[in-house]
Scaffold this active site. Structure first.
Site, PDB file in Angstrom:
ATOM      1  N   ALA A  71       1.219  -1.475  -0.083  1.00  8.78           N
ATOM      2  CA  ALA A  71      -0.316   0.067   0.070  1.00  8.78           C
ATOM      3  C   ALA A  71       0.742   0.962   0.040  1.00  8.78           C
ATOM      4  O   ALA A  71       1.780   1.296   0.574  1.00  8.78           O
ATOM      5  CB  ALA A  71      -0.840  -0.224   1.014  1.00  8.78           C
ATOM      6  N   ASP A  72       0.204   2.475  -0.776  1.00  3.44           N
ATOM      7  CA  ASP A  72       0.864   3.776  -0.383  1.00  3.44           C
ATOM      8  C   ASP A  72      -0.267   4.760  -0.674  1.00  3.44           C
ATOM      9  O   ASP A  72      -0.689   4.800  -0.970  1.00  3.44           O
ATOM     10  CB  ASP A  72       2.144   3.660  -1.631  1.00  3.44           C
ATOM     11  CG  ASP A  72       3.059   5.014  -1.284  1.00  3.44           C
ATOM     12  OD1 ASP A  72       4.027   4.904  -1.352  1.00  3.44           O
ATOM     13  OD2 ASP A  72       2.291   6.305  -1.918  1.00  3.44           O
ATOM     14  N   THR A  73       0.069   5.808  -0.025  1.00  6.94           N
ATOM     15  CA  THR A  73      -1.174   7.090   0.881  1.00  6.94           C
ATOM     16  C   THR A  73      -0.354   8.461  -0.160  1.00  6.94           C
ATOM     17  O   THR A  73       1.019   8.412   0.335  1.00  6.94           O
ATOM     18  CB  THR A  73      -1.296   6.615   1.830  1.00  6.94           C
ATOM     19  OG1 THR A  73      -1.771   5.294   2.207  1.00  6.94           O
ATOM     20  CG2 THR A  73      -2.080   7.707   2.665  1.00  6.94           C
TER      21      THR A  73
END
Length: 201
Positions: A71-73
């Protein structure tokens, strides 16, 4: 027997969110060079590319019959991607740029199957509106709330909640992991129902 799950992230927020729904998983932080993904990409593509990079990198060192979650935000304000601040001054500047305005939070998620090395990705987008924040509030927050490991220099699940006027979309996406989007991806693409990856609680 269902597949095992690995979270390719050292984020305590993502870990806590998965634990909150009873997910059983281990953690394997992927060592990746994020600079290989250009920030000139559309934000929805950018975060998915990074999530795929993390999931696939971690999957290469995991055992078979495992699904690896990456995941990456990022925060996007005025068309500019705001990742994690470099230092306290950068964090203060980010919060000033968000004060009194609407911005968007994008999280890319990716799931890699270690048996086939197939990777599927999705993106979630949430709009957040901040009230006007005073300079003294910004300085106090940066001093006391450890914003350097957070995209956009804030965590909505902690004291920065008092900055937020409204949220349109998935709240958990702003924390760092859109649980609904992740679960439906795992269920629809890899056939894993919740009963197969939930602890007995």
């Amino acid at each position: 027997m269902g597949r095992k799950f690995v979270l390719a992230s050292g984020s305590p927020r993502r870990r806590e969110l998965l634990e909150s729904i009873g997910a059983q998983f281990t953690i394997c932080v992927a060592d990746v060079d994020e600079s290989t993904v250009p920030e000139t990409l559309e934000p929805s593509i950018y975060v998915q590319e990074l999530a795929v990079l993390k999931a696939s990198t971690a999957a290469s060192s995991c055992e078979k019959h495992t699904l690896v979650i990456g995941a990456d935000t990022v925060v996007v304000s005025g068309g500019k991607i705001l990742g994690k601040p470099k230092d306290s001054e950068d964090a203060e500047n980010m919060l000033r740029s968000l004060s009194g305005k609407s911005h968007f939070v994008y999280t890319g998620i990716a799931v890699a199957d270690t048996d086939s090395m197939r990777v599927e990705s999705r993106c979630e987008k949430t709009e957040v509106v901040f009230r006007d924040i005073s300079d003294s509030e910004i300085k106090l927050y940066v001093k006391n709330c450890h914003p350097l490991d957070k995209a956009g220099a804030y965590g909505i699940q902690e004291f920065a909640a008092v900055f937020v006027k409204s949220v349109s979309g998935d709240y958990f996406n702003v924390v760092g992991l859109p649980l609904c989007r992740l679960y439906t991806l795992i269920k629809d693409e890899f056939g894993e129902e919740l009963s197969k990856w939930q602890k007995r609680i």
